[in-house]
Scaffold this active site. Structure first.
Site, PDB file in Angstrom:
ATOM      1  N   HIS A   1       0.859  -1.187   0.000  1.00  0.00           N
ATOM      2  CA  HIS A   1       0.000   0.000   0.000  1.00  0.00           C
ATOM      3  C   HIS A   1       0.894   1.235   0.000  1.00  0.00           C
ATOM      4  O   HIS A   1       1.962   1.227   0.601  1.00  0.00           O
ATOM      5  CB  HIS A   1      -0.882   0.000   1.262  1.00  0.00           C
ATOM      6  CG  HIS A   1      -2.047   0.920   1.152  1.00  0.00           C
ATOM      7  ND1 HIS A   1      -1.955   2.266   1.426  1.00  0.00           N
ATOM      8  CD2 HIS A   1      -3.319   0.696   0.758  1.00  0.00           C
ATOM      9  CE1 HIS A   1      -3.133   2.823   1.232  1.00  0.00           C
ATOM     10  NE2 HIS A   1      -3.979   1.904   0.821  1.00  0.00           N
TER      11      HIS A   1
ATOM     12  N   ASP B   1      -7.970  -5.385  -0.266  1.00  0.00           N
ATOM     13  CA  ASP B   1      -8.377  -6.143  -1.457  1.00  0.00           C
ATOM     14  C   ASP B   1      -8.019  -7.617  -1.362  1.00  0.00           C
ATOM     15  O   ASP B   1      -8.469  -8.418  -2.166  1.00  0.00           O
ATOM     16  CB  ASP B   1      -7.700  -5.537  -2.692  1.00  0.00           C
ATOM     17  CG  ASP B   1      -8.164  -4.117  -2.897  1.00  0.00           C
ATOM     18  OD1 ASP B   1      -7.313  -3.198  -2.857  1.00  0.00           O
ATOM     19  OD2 ASP B   1      -9.376  -3.911  -3.022  1.00  0.00           O
TER      20      ASP B   1
HETATM   21  C1  SDX Z   1      -6.069   0.261  -2.877  1.00  0.00           C
HETATM   22  O1  SDX Z   1      -4.256   4.673  -1.812  1.00  0.00           O
HETATM   23  C2  SDX Z   1      -5.234   4.056  -1.266  1.00  0.00           C
HETATM   24  O2  SDX Z   1      -5.683   4.399  -0.203  1.00  0.00           O
HETATM   25  C3  SDX Z   1      -5.821   2.921  -2.048  1.00  0.00           C
HETATM   26  C4  SDX Z   1      -6.854   2.067  -1.341  1.00  0.00           C
HETATM   27  C5  SDX Z   1      -8.121   2.824  -1.087  1.00  0.00           C
HETATM   28  O3  SDX Z   1      -8.877   2.425  -0.208  1.00  0.00           O
HETATM   29  O4  SDX Z   1      -8.399   3.800  -1.845  1.00  0.00           O
HETATM   30  O5  SDX Z   1      -6.334   1.581  -0.126  1.00  0.00           O
HETATM   31  C6  SDX Z   1      -7.236   0.858  -2.193  1.00  0.00           C
HETATM   32  O6  SDX Z   1      -5.806   0.638  -3.981  1.00  0.00           O
HETATM   33  C7  SDX Z   1      -5.216  -0.729  -2.122  1.00  0.00           C
HETATM   34  C8  SDX Z   1      -3.949  -1.144  -2.937  1.00  0.00           C
HETATM   35  C9  SDX Z   1      -4.391  -2.246  -3.892  1.00  0.00           C
HETATM   36  N1  SDX Z   1      -3.326  -2.532  -4.851  1.00  0.00           N
HETATM   37  C10 SDX Z   1      -2.737  -3.773  -4.847  1.00  0.00           C
HETATM   38  O7  SDX Z   1      -2.945  -4.648  -4.002  1.00  0.00           O
HETATM   39  C11 SDX Z   1      -1.830  -4.002  -6.035  1.00  0.00           C
HETATM   40  C12 SDX Z   1      -0.509  -4.618  -5.542  1.00  0.00           C
HETATM   41  N2  SDX Z   1       0.169  -3.560  -4.775  1.00  0.00           N
HETATM   42  C13 SDX Z   1       1.182  -2.787  -5.475  1.00  0.00           C
HETATM   43  O8  SDX Z   1       0.868  -2.522  -6.804  1.00  0.00           O
HETATM   44  C14 SDX Z   1       1.700  -1.616  -4.645  1.00  0.00           C
HETATM   45  O9  SDX Z   1       1.940  -2.085  -3.392  1.00  0.00           O
HETATM   46  C15 SDX Z   1       0.877  -0.352  -4.535  1.00  0.00           C
HETATM   47  C16 SDX Z   1       0.521   0.208  -5.876  1.00  0.00           C
HETATM   48  C17 SDX Z   1      -0.363  -0.602  -3.768  1.00  0.00           C
HETATM   49  C18 SDX Z   1       1.729   0.661  -3.784  1.00  0.00           C
HETATM   50  O10 SDX Z   1       2.790   0.957  -4.574  1.00  0.00           O
HETATM   51  P1  SDX Z   1       3.895   2.039  -4.109  1.00  0.00           P
HETATM   52  O11 SDX Z   1       3.596   2.661  -2.813  1.00  0.00           O
HETATM   53  O12 SDX Z   1       4.133   2.925  -5.276  1.00  0.00           O
HETATM   54  O13 SDX Z   1       5.092   1.134  -3.789  1.00  0.00           O
HETATM   55  P2  SDX Z   1       6.135   0.717  -4.875  1.00  0.00           P
HETATM   56  O14 SDX Z   1       5.396   0.268  -6.099  1.00  0.00           O
HETATM   57  O15 SDX Z   1       7.135   1.821  -4.992  1.00  0.00           O
HETATM   58  O16 SDX Z   1       6.775  -0.572  -4.188  1.00  0.00           O
HETATM   59  C19 SDX Z   1       7.777  -0.421  -3.199  1.00  0.00           C
HETATM   60  C20 SDX Z   1       8.594  -1.695  -3.327  1.00  0.00           C
HETATM   61  C21 SDX Z   1       9.017  -1.968  -4.768  1.00  0.00           C
HETATM   62  O17 SDX Z   1      10.231  -2.674  -4.697  1.00  0.00           O
HETATM   63  P3  SDX Z   1      11.605  -1.803  -4.989  1.00  0.00           P
HETATM   64  O18 SDX Z   1      11.434  -1.124  -6.337  1.00  0.00           O
HETATM   65  O19 SDX Z   1      11.670  -0.777  -3.838  1.00  0.00           O
HETATM   66  O20 SDX Z   1      12.694  -2.828  -4.959  1.00  0.00           O
HETATM   67  O21 SDX Z   1       7.789  -2.827  -2.948  1.00  0.00           O
HETATM   68  C22 SDX Z   1       7.591  -3.682  -4.051  1.00  0.00           C
HETATM   69  C23 SDX Z   1       7.961  -2.905  -5.313  1.00  0.00           C
HETATM   70  O22 SDX Z   1       8.492  -3.771  -6.317  1.00  0.00           O
HETATM   71  N3  SDX Z   1       6.189  -4.051  -4.055  1.00  0.00           N
HETATM   72  C24 SDX Z   1       5.735  -5.288  -4.250  1.00  0.00           C
HETATM   73  C25 SDX Z   1       4.334  -5.182  -4.111  1.00  0.00           C
HETATM   74  N4  SDX Z   1       3.988  -3.910  -3.855  1.00  0.00           N
HETATM   75  C26 SDX Z   1       5.147  -3.204  -3.831  1.00  0.00           C
HETATM   76  N5  SDX Z   1       6.372  -6.459  -4.539  1.00  0.00           N
HETATM   77  C27 SDX Z   1       5.556  -7.523  -4.681  1.00  0.00           C
HETATM   78  N6  SDX Z   1       4.206  -7.534  -4.546  1.00  0.00           N
HETATM   79  C28 SDX Z   1       3.561  -6.375  -4.262  1.00  0.00           C
HETATM   80  N7  SDX Z   1       2.226  -6.353  -4.138  1.00  0.00           N
END
Ligand code: SDX
EC number: 2.3.3.16
Length: 429
Positions: free
Chosen positions: A306, A364
């Site tokens: 998140h 989710d």
């Molecule tokens: C919702 O914002 C809100 O409030 C949203 C929400 C709401 O109620 O409105 O809460 C609802 O959208 C919840 C989130 C649902 N999305 C997912 O479950 C999709 C999977 N999650 C990721 O796509 C990700 O975690 C995000 C998009 C939710 C957050 O992304 P960020 O904050 O931009 O974090 P990032 O992509 O920069 O990741 C940080 C690190 C990365 O590794 P590095 O580049 O630092 O080496 O963590 C890794 C990412 O590769 N990472 C994951 C991961 N999520 C982040 N690795 C594996 N699996 C994951 N799910």
């Protein structure tokens, strides 16, 4: 709140920027005068360190896993209240008295029907259209049916549009589902509560009496509460930016629905369930955990991580409890998907990669299993998220419209394209 000052030096230039304190949470540095005094912009593409507005509606502490709506913890609202009470709280700032709740419920209930010509509007879509595509199109078209509540400068019209959105979203969502599966639309029933009415509009058929299961109705209502609002997330920011131009509320909500659809945001519940189905069995979990860690593999564990929560999403815990209640009630407590989800959660929470990157299950992760057990197809999951989030979008939109400081949102950029150059005739290229 008492303000202090931040001092910024940029080359020869120095600027003092006021620091504003909120009730709780991080201070903000007001950079409104930055460009005028330094000629420089700030740069924060994902808005990770940017407060886009001042708000009194929802507070999140991502490190502590705290979510408050108008100061009330989500756990208490989900446990003791119902969705329309949360709607009242988000819209008006206080929990309703018994009389206020009765009046609000009555007003919402008596706006649940949609203009009869909307049923003809639906027939323009292909039956196999994704229900979210139908929601974006239909909600965007509401201003064509309800143009008497589109004048955003009129508080009465804003209130009517807000009530209409909250009341009609379940009806439109149910119509999108019925149209998708080729069954006749079911009209709302005013003697049913909000969640029961929605379940009946989705699952009743003309051939027999539909009996609402109170356990499922309570679970549906709680799922709506958990999804109601969430501070300045991507879709809420979309609604605020659309609203800042003076666009009508129906068009702004349609913009929010479009943004919510993305798999990184509200589309994650559909993507999380598809992922669990793809994993299929517990023994295949290590393969997927390895893929999630592999920088060269775009695969991510959907339902994990998140932007704000770097701790357990407080909504996920309540969602997990609701999942067990629903699966228990329906006799699916040995659902293989739940086994995979529980094992995946256990492994991920002990894996160094997820611990180091603070990736916890978000709301989710469990919602998809619950909604599937309740009979919804995965394509309807984000529709249900949009249904519930409509009140949050509307409350945030109204707060922005009523803010005397409100101006059209117009971010700038860091330009890295070509400097000025002269046109070259095609004969010389
Ligand atoms: C919702 O914002 C809100 O409030 C949203 C929400 C709401 O109620 O409105 O809460 C609802 O959208 C919840 C989130 C649902 N999305 C997912 O479950 C999709 C999977 N999650 C990721 O796509 C990700 O975690 C995000 C998009 C939710 C957050 O992304 P960020 O904050 O931009 O974090 P990032 O992509 O920069 O990741 C940080 C690190 C990365 O590794 P590095 O580049 O630092 O080496 O963590 C890794 C990412 O590769 N990472 C994951 C991961 N999520 C982040 N690795 C594996 N699996 C994951 N799910």
């Amino acid at each position: 709140m008492t303000d202090t000052t931040a001092h910024l030096g940029l080359g020869e230039k120095k600027v003092d920027l006021p620091v504003k304190k909120g009730t709780i949470g991080p201070d903000v540095i007001d950079i409104g005068a930055l460009y005028k005094n330094t000629g420089a912009f700030t740069y924060d593409p994902g808005f990770t360190s940017t407060a886009s507005c001042e708000s009194k509606i929802t507070f999140i502490d991502g490190d502590e896993g705290v979510l408050l709506h108008r100061g009330y913890p989500i756990e208490q609202l989900a446990e003791h209240g119902d969705f329309l009470e949360t709607c009242y709280l988000l819209l008006y700032g206080e929990l309703p008295t018994a009389a206020q709740k009765k009046d609000f419920d009555y007003r919402v209930t008596h706006h649940t029907m949609v203009h009869e010509q909307m049923s003809r509007f639906f027939t323009g879509f292909r039956r196999d259209a994704h229900p979210m595509a139908v929601m974006v199109g239909t909600v965007g078209a509401l201003s064509a049916f309800y143009h008497d509540s589109t004048d955003i400068t009129d508080p009465h019209q804003r209130m009517v549009a807000s009530l209409r959105m909250i009341a009609k979203m379940p009806t439109i969502a149910a119509m999108a589902y019925k149209y998708h599966i080729g069954q006749p639309f079911v009209y709302p029933q005013n003697n049913l509560d909000y969640a029961s009415n929605f379940l009946r509009m989705c699952f009743a058929v003309p051939c027999e009496e539909y009996k609402v299961n109170p356990v499922l109705a309570r679970a549906m209502d709680r799922i709506f509460i958990l999804h109601a609002d969430h501070e300045q997330n991507a879709s809420t920011s979309t609604v605020r930016l659309a609203g800042s131009s003076g666009a009508n509320p129906f068009a702004c909500i349609a913009a929010g629905i479009a943004c919510l659809w993305g798999p990184a945001h509200g589309g994650a519940n559909e993507a999380a369930l598809n992922m669990l189905q793809e994993i299929g069995t517990v023994d295949r979990i290590p393969e997927y955990i390895a893929r999630a860690k592999d920088k060269n593999d775009p695969f991510r564990l959907m339902g994990f991580g998140h932007r704000v929560y770097k701790n357990y999403d407080p909504r996920a815990k309540i969602m997990q409890k609701t999942t067990h209640e629903v699966l228990g009630e329906l006799g699916h407590k040995d659902d293989p998907l739940l086994q995979v989800a529980m094992e995946l959660e256990k492994i991920a929470l002990t894996d160094d990669y997820f611990i180091e990157k603070k990736l916890y299950p978000n709301i989710d992760f469990y919602s998809g299993i619950t909604l599937k057990a309740m009979g919804f197809p995965t394509t309807m999951f984000t529709v249900l998220f949009a249904l519930a989030r409509t009140v949050g979008w509307i409350a945030q939109w109204a707060e922005m419209i009523e803010d005397p400081q409100q101006r059209i949102g117009r971010p700038r950029q860091l330009y890295t394209g070509e400097a000025k150059r002269d046109y070259v005739p095609v004969s010389k290229r």
